[in-house]
Structures are given as C-alpha cells and as structure tokens.
Design a protein around this motif. Structure first.
Motif, PDB file in Angstrom:
ATOM      1  N   ALA A  55       0.841  -1.318   0.255  1.00 38.72           N
ATOM      2  CA  ALA A  55       0.392  -0.070  -0.409  1.00 38.72           C
ATOM      3  C   ALA A  55       0.346   1.192  -0.233  1.00 38.72           C
ATOM      4  N   GLY A  56      -0.047   1.994  -0.924  1.00 33.00           N
ATOM      5  CA  GLY A  56       1.271   3.664  -0.789  1.00 33.00           C
ATOM      6  C   GLY A  56       0.106   4.299   0.585  1.00 33.00           C
ATOM      7  N   GLU A  83      -0.756  10.358  -5.574  1.00 33.07           N
ATOM      8  CA  GLU A  83      -1.145  11.273  -6.627  1.00 33.07           C
ATOM      9  C   GLU A  83      -0.270  11.614  -7.933  1.00 33.07           C
ATOM     10  N   ASN A  84       0.798  10.570  -7.711  1.00 37.09           N
ATOM     11  CA  ASN A  84       2.359  11.269  -8.587  1.00 37.09           C
ATOM     12  C   ASN A  84       2.978  12.924  -8.319  1.00 37.09           C
ATOM     13  N   GLY A  85       3.362  12.307  -6.369  1.00 37.06           N
ATOM     14  CA  GLY A  85       3.789  13.824  -5.521  1.00 37.06           C
ATOM     15  C   GLY A  85       2.863  14.833  -5.188  1.00 37.06           C
ATOM     16  N   TYR A  86       1.603  14.970  -5.889  1.00 34.19           N
ATOM     17  CA  TYR A  86       0.759  16.139  -5.272  1.00 34.19           C
ATOM     18  C   TYR A  86       0.360  16.057  -4.154  1.00 34.19           C
ATOM     19  N   LEU A  87       0.029  14.728  -3.925  1.00 31.82           N
ATOM     20  CA  LEU A  87      -0.270  14.161  -1.992  1.00 31.82           C
ATOM     21  C   LEU A  87       1.111  14.064  -1.599  1.00 31.82           C
ATOM     22  N   GLY A  88       1.953  13.716  -1.920  1.00 31.68           N
ATOM     23  CA  GLY A  88       3.077  13.392  -0.629  1.00 31.68           C
ATOM     24  C   GLY A  88       3.732  13.189  -1.217  1.00 31.68           C
ATOM     25  N   ARG A  89       5.522  13.180  -1.631  1.00 32.31           N
ATOM     26  CA  ARG A  89       6.417  11.991  -2.137  1.00 32.31           C
ATOM     27  C   ARG A  89       7.100  10.994  -1.828  1.00 32.31           C
ATOM     28  N   TYR A 131       0.109   0.655  -4.109  1.00 32.42           N
ATOM     29  CA  TYR A 131      -1.347   0.811  -4.485  1.00 32.42           C
ATOM     30  C   TYR A 131      -1.558   1.881  -3.495  1.00 32.42           C
ATOM     31  N   PRO A 132      -3.067   2.544  -4.017  1.00 30.36           N
ATOM     32  CA  PRO A 132      -3.915   3.730  -2.763  1.00 30.36           C
ATOM     33  C   PRO A 132      -4.411   2.327  -1.493  1.00 30.36           C
ATOM     34  N   ALA A 133      -4.585   2.684  -0.655  1.00 26.79           N
ATOM     35  CA  ALA A 133      -5.103   1.411   0.176  1.00 26.79           C
ATOM     36  C   ALA A 133      -6.313   1.548   0.233  1.00 26.79           C
TER      37      ALA A 133
END
Length: 344
Positions: free
Chosen positions: A219-220, A227-233, A257-259
């Motif tokens: 999981a991410g 979101e490709n870095g827009y919501l965290g790197r 994967y998005p949790a």
C-alpha cells in the motif's frame, strides 16, 4: 508431516482480563491436537478451571522443577501449567500493578522454554501494557519485547485470518510501522527498513506458511498513493524504489497501491500478504472482516509466536466466567501448531 502433538507454550496474559479463561478453554478443547503448556499462576488457574468445567485436569510444574528435569510427560487429558505465581489476589476486571512483574515473567519463561526446546512455539493471550508500566517496567508491547529478548534487530507484525463466509481466501496484513503516533509514521518509512520488512515477510511466508513464491502487495502511504507527488512524495522517494529493489532480489512484490481501493477481491484473490504502511491503515479492514477469529503473528523472530487479535476485555471478565469467546485463541493455537509441523 509429524504426527506428534506440537508442544505450545501459552502465556495467559493479564490475570484480571479474559486471557486466563480463553487460554484454559482453548487448551482443553485442543488438547488432543497439540500439547498446551499454560504459563500463569497455577493456583489461580486451577480455581478458574474448576469454575469453567470441573472435568478440566491440570498438572502444575514449578520453574525450579522445569530447570532441573525439563518438561515432564503429560497425557492427552491433562494440561501442564508452568507456575508463575502472582503477587496479589486477582479481582476480575480490576487491574493491579503488583501483578505486572509476574505477567512479564510468563513471557520470559515462554522464551526460555522454546530456546531450551521444552516447547516448540509460543501463543500469547492479551496483557495490559499499563499494568506492567505501572509496576515500574518500561514496556511497549509483546512484539517489541520478544524482539529485544531474542536479540532480533527487526521484526514485523502481521495479522491473519483464515478463509470464511466473509473472507473468500486467507487474508494477511503486515505492517511497515506498528505502534507509532500518526505524525511520526512518514519519517519512520525508510529505504533499508522497508526493504528488510519485505525480505522478512517473504522469508516467513515461505518457511512458516509453506508458500513457495509469496505475492506481496504494498500500500502507498498517502491518499491515492501520493497522486504522482501532489499528495506526498513518500511513494516516489521511498516506497517505489524499495519495491523495485525487492523485485531485483527476486521477490514478487507489487505496488504501491492506493490503500482505499487495495482491499477488494480483484486484488486480494491472488495475494498472499498486503503490506500496510501503518497500524490503522490495514488492520481495521482485517478486523472488520474477521474480528475474534484473527491471529497476530510476529515475523522475523527465531521462534514461532502467535497471539489473539483482541485485548484484555476487562468488562467481560468482570461479568464472570462464560462471556468470553475463545475463537481467536483457538485459531492462534492451530496456526502455531501448523507452523511447527512445517518446520519439523
């Protein structure tokens, strides 16, 4: 597979909680499948056993006798109790820090029992961390304590459940971080630590669960896996590079994967384990699907350790014998026995 009964050390946990009752019930029910060895106050367990079922037979063994002679023989209609005497009278539902050291001693005796090959695995009933801390001993939990006492540099917490009506196939959820405040999680997810976590999961799934080539989904950390870095790197800087490194070592690891969408059948049907980044990301899903039938497993230890998926339930204990459900303890014992058989 060996047909001998695996010898399982069972620490009965916080004496004022439901641990002693569920340990006795599960041990008696499974006594023909495995040899249960309870670790707790022998006098208290004898009194409780009579209240649960007068037909339960216990055989008390002192720690001194254990050290001199090892574990004595025991028939299939008797449960061995390694006596770890309490310091204060037990009142159901009421914590007493005077018993904190005795509770901790059961863990020490269990570890020694496996190291000395008197027992082959450990199953732990729930204890109350606050009672041990109130006794003046710094204690953060079973997982960390077993790691420290066995000299293990890194362990991994995994919860698992068997297939059921609500869970089409076995579900296993491991954690990259465990008992951390949420604000500390991101900083704790580091490359080497996360890669070692995946190695431990892969190895233990092979050796303790008999899965030749485990498939692990990761999981991410952030919403939408960053979101490709827009919501965290963290996914870009740490998690994805770790997955690539693990794949380079031959591990079958996929993600991140998005949790919020990972825990659905189309992903889980071919997965052997999901690695969540923090405690409350993965465990609510598993506990919703299987609470009372899940098992907590410590991966990475040089011994087998499983546990129940619930706490001390002081409120149930206070109501008296007969209100506690031993389902999780039964599954934890059977899972530990299966692991022993695989390693024989």
């Amino acid at each position: 597979m060996s047909q001998q009964r695996p010898v399982i050390a069972i620490t009965v946990g916080e004496p004022a909680g439901i641990g002693p009752e569920i340990s006795l019930r599960a041990a008696w029910q499974l006594r023909h499948e495995l040899r249960p060895v309870l670790l707790g106050d022998a006098a208290y367990l004898a009194m409780l056993a009579h209240e649960i079922d007068p037909s339960i037979r216990l055989m008390g063994v002192s720690q001194q006798a254990l050290h001199y002679n090892g574990l004595p023989g025991c028939g299939k209609d008797q449960i061995t109790v390694l006596d770890c005497p309490l310091d204060a009278h037990v009142i159901a539902g009421q914590l007493d820090p005077r018993n904190g050291r005795a509770v901790l001693q059961t863990l020490d005796v269990a570890i020694e029992s496996v190291q000395q090959k008197w027992c082959q695995a450990i199953v732990t009933a729930p204890l109350q961390k606050s009672t041990i801390n109130d006794a003046g001993i710094a204690f953060t939990g079973h997982t960390e304590y077993f790691a420290e006492k066995t000299g293990t540099g890194q362990v991994v917490m995994m919860l698992a459940c068997e297939a059921s009506a609500s869970v089409p196939q076995p579900l296993r959820v491991a954690l990259a971080t465990t008992h951390l405040p949420l604000k500390q999680v991101a900083a704790a997810i580091e490359f080497e630590q996360l890669l070692n976590t995946l190695k431990i999961i892969n190895y233990d799934l092979q050796t303790k669960f008999g899965i030749a080539q485990p498939r692990i989904l990761v999981a991410g950390l952030n919403p939408h896996a960053g979101e490709n870095g827009y919501l965290g790197r963290e996914e870009i800087d740490v998690i994805s590079p770790v997955i690539a490194a693990a794949q380079g070592l031959g591990l079958n690891v996929l993600g991140p994967y998005p949790a919020d969408t990972l825990f659905q059948q189309k992903y889980l049907q071919d997965a052997d384990c999901v690695l969540a980044m923090y405690h409350d990301q993965g465990l609510p899903v598993l506990k919703y699907a299987s609470f009372g039938l899940g098992v907590n497993i410590t991966l990475g230890l040089p011994l087998i350790r499983t546990s129940v998926d619930h706490g001390t339930a002081l409120d149930l204990s206070k109501r008296g014998v007969g209100h506690a459900d031993a389902g999780s303890m039964l599954v934890a014992l059977r899972m530990a026995a299966q692991m022993v058989h695989r390693q024989v």
